[in-house]
Design a protein around this motif. Structure first.
Motif, PDB file in Angstrom:
ATOM      1  N   ALA A 228       0.755  -1.131   0.038  1.00 20.05           N
ATOM      2  CA  ALA A 228      -0.013   0.026  -0.029  1.00 20.05           C
ATOM      3  C   ALA A 228       1.037   1.260  -0.189  1.00 20.05           C
ATOM      4  N   ILE A 229       2.087   1.147   0.727  1.00 23.99           N
ATOM      5  CA  ILE A 229       2.855   2.371   0.787  1.00 23.99           C
ATOM      6  C   ILE A 229       3.651   2.658  -0.703  1.00 23.99           C
ATOM      7  N   LEU A 230       3.977   1.565  -1.400  1.00 22.40           N
ATOM      8  CA  LEU A 230       4.563   1.809  -2.742  1.00 22.40           C
ATOM      9  C   LEU A 230       3.410   2.310  -3.554  1.00 22.40           C
ATOM     10  N   ALA A 231       2.233   1.732  -3.469  1.00 23.61           N
ATOM     11  CA  ALA A 231       1.122   2.258  -4.213  1.00 23.61           C
ATOM     12  C   ALA A 231       0.703   3.680  -4.214  1.00 23.61           C
ATOM     13  N   ALA A 232       0.849   4.060  -2.774  1.00 23.98           N
ATOM     14  CA  ALA A 232       0.679   5.462  -2.661  1.00 23.98           C
ATOM     15  C   ALA A 232       1.662   6.489  -3.168  1.00 23.98           C
ATOM     16  N   ILE A 233       3.057   6.094  -3.085  1.00 24.80           N
ATOM     17  CA  ILE A 233       4.001   6.693  -3.692  1.00 24.80           C
ATOM     18  C   ILE A 233       3.667   6.803  -5.082  1.00 24.80           C
ATOM     19  N   ALA A 239      -0.210  11.758  -9.785  1.00 27.81           N
ATOM     20  CA  ALA A 239      -0.848  12.790  -9.428  1.00 27.81           C
ATOM     21  C   ALA A 239      -0.099  14.103  -9.491  1.00 27.81           C
ATOM     22  N   PHE A 240       1.187  14.215  -9.074  1.00 30.63           N
ATOM     23  CA  PHE A 240       2.076  15.503  -9.325  1.00 30.63           C
ATOM     24  C   PHE A 240       2.087  15.631 -10.570  1.00 30.63           C
ATOM     25  N   ARG A 241       2.612  14.530 -11.438  1.00 33.53           N
ATOM     26  CA  ARG A 241       3.015  14.847 -13.065  1.00 33.53           C
ATOM     27  C   ARG A 241       1.618  15.286 -13.413  1.00 33.53           C
ATOM     28  N   ARG A 242       0.485  14.743 -13.218  1.00 30.32           N
ATOM     29  CA  ARG A 242      -0.740  15.328 -13.746  1.00 30.32           C
ATOM     30  C   ARG A 242      -1.077  16.837 -13.271  1.00 30.32           C
ATOM     31  N   TRP A 243      -0.715  17.047 -12.211  1.00 31.55           N
ATOM     32  CA  TRP A 243      -0.910  18.379 -11.697  1.00 31.55           C
ATOM     33  C   TRP A 243      -0.225  19.486 -12.275  1.00 31.55           C
ATOM     34  N   THR A 244       1.131  19.075 -12.566  1.00 29.74           N
ATOM     35  CA  THR A 244       2.032  19.958 -13.028  1.00 29.74           C
ATOM     36  C   THR A 244       1.893  20.108 -14.811  1.00 29.74           C
ATOM     37  N   ALA A 245       1.090  19.243 -15.206  1.00 34.34           N
ATOM     38  CA  ALA A 245       0.801  19.120 -16.602  1.00 34.34           C
ATOM     39  C   ALA A 245      -0.300  20.283 -16.955  1.00 34.34           C
TER      40      ALA A 245
END
Length: 408
Positions: A228-233, A239-245
């Motif tokens: 779950a931790i790896l999936a969250a990372i 999400a960060f890449r989509r946001w910065t796009a």
């Protein structure tokens, strides 16, 4: 005929979007340019109810890189200087380029020129490859009859811009590498090392101190929930890449990058070097300053600074001096403002901008070369904190066990 969704900047620099019908993406770009707008993005809309998966055109084709543009601009300078007809030169380059996508674009430009279209207009039909600065300089070269000089200036600008862009990447790459390395080290300690100590502690009835209980609790949680931790990372990175796009996300991230301690100042100077060099070359080529500001805004490579540069155009059109509008932007260093003032007073603004670009290039080159010395103190503190936590949480109980064994 297809429908295309576009984003463009009008003659005032304002952002607008909408849809239009055209036979191709290039035709849609031509419609926008003819209306006085500079296209930023053109995407074909899928027909409603269309079945099956539609892959974007050119998905598996090699992208057109800055290296391709640098080589093309240098070759076009040599061709036009030698007096070879530009249509013939484009046809030869299209046959020799190893990039099929670029070759197809050059063939299309050659056909447009054969049909009587102007050079700058033919290049402007491909905004995904040739930006507004490139087209503006070609347009000035056409008007002055010095198209070979325009290609030479573009080659020199693109070559220098690539060097600065690589320095920016290097400035960001080292701290990211350090953060990732520390994260991996913490992960290995949490998942592999600390559980081994936990087994030793569990076999005794020794009362564990609070730091040890916290470390063991974190380690136990990580071992039980690591998928779950790896999936969250992964989700966080996606999400960060989509946001910065997005436009708002890119603007916020580019603003935040300039505030990173130590690294932010290097990024700011590198960004200003790209802006001042592009502006100097555009002005030297004869591009009007109001057009040059909009053209070079995207060349800065930072959405926050680009927005400030585009806003400067409004002040210049009102009759304000470039120095005043630059000062009100609040993103330029005193060195840039001083050189703008000297350039406006002497009528050599282009030369002053190129001088600033060379100055900042040298500074950024020095800073990047010594970036490790800047980050090492931070890295030392982080490693020291990790060692302290391990000492308090792991080695102190081990010391108590050693003392207990000695008494027996």
């Amino acid at each position: 005929m297809s429908t295309y969704r576009y984003r463009a900047r009008d003659a005032t620099g304002a952002l607008r979007s909408g849809t239009l019908a055209a036979d191709s993406e290039a035709a849609a770009a031509a419609q926008l340019i003819d209306s006085g707008a500079s296209p930023l993005e053109i995407v074909e809309e899928r027909a409603a109810g269309a079945g099956g998966l539609k892959l974007p055109a050119g998905l598996f084709q090699r992208k057109i890189t800055t290296d391709d543009l640098i080589l093309f601009s240098r070759q076009m300078y040599s061709i036009t200087k030698a007096g070879v007809p530009i249509i013939q030169g484009l046809a030869r380059l299209a046959e020799s380029t190893p990039n099929p996508r670029f070759a197809a674009i050059l063939h299309e430009i050659s056909r447009d020129l054969e049909g009587g279209r102007e050079i700058s207009a033919a290049f402007a039909r491909h905004p995904e490859v040739f930006d507004t600065l490139y087209v503006s300089m070609l347009r000035v070269g056409e008007m002055t009859g010095e198209i070979e000089r325009a290609f030479q200036s573009l080659y020199q600008y693109l070559a220098n811009d690539k060097v600065v862009a690589n320095r920016i990447k290097t400035a960001m790459r080292y701290p990211i590498f350090v953060i990732v390395a520390i994260g991996i080290a913490i992960g290995v300690l949490t998942v592999l090392v600390i559980p081994a100590f936990a087994k030793v502690f569990a076999s005794t009835n020794l009362a564990l101190p609070l730091p040890t209980r916290i470390i063991l609790g974190i380690s136990d949680f990580a071992n039980r929930n690591w998928p779950a931790i790896l999936a969250a990372i992964g989700a966080g990175v996606f999400a960060f890449r989509r946001w910065t796009a997005t436009e708002a996300g890119r603007l916020a991230w580019d603003r935040a990058r300039l505030k990173i301690p130590k690294v932010g100042s290097v990024l700011l100077r590198a960004t200003l070097a790209r802006f001042t060099r592009a502006l100097g070359i555009a002005l030297a080529a004869g591009v009007p300053i109001t057009h040059a500001l909009v053209s070079v805004a995207r060349a800065s490579g930072n959405a926050h600074i680009a927005a400030k540069i585009v806003a400067m155009r409004t002040g210049v059109e009102r009759g304000d001096s470039l120095l005043r509008t630059a000062g009100q932007a609040g993103v330029f260093t005193p060195v840039v403002l001083q050189m703008i003032a000297v350039g406006e007073e002497t009528g050599q603004l282009d030369a002053m901008m190129l001088e600033v670009a060379d100055f900042y290039d040298r500074e950024v080159e020095y800073d990047v070369a010594n970036l490790s010395a800047i980050i090492e103190p931070v890295l030392t503190v982080v490693v020291g904190v990790m060692v302290l936590v391990l000492a308090l949480g792991v080695f102190l109980p081990m010391w108590d066990l050693t003392q207990l064994a000695g008494r027996r």
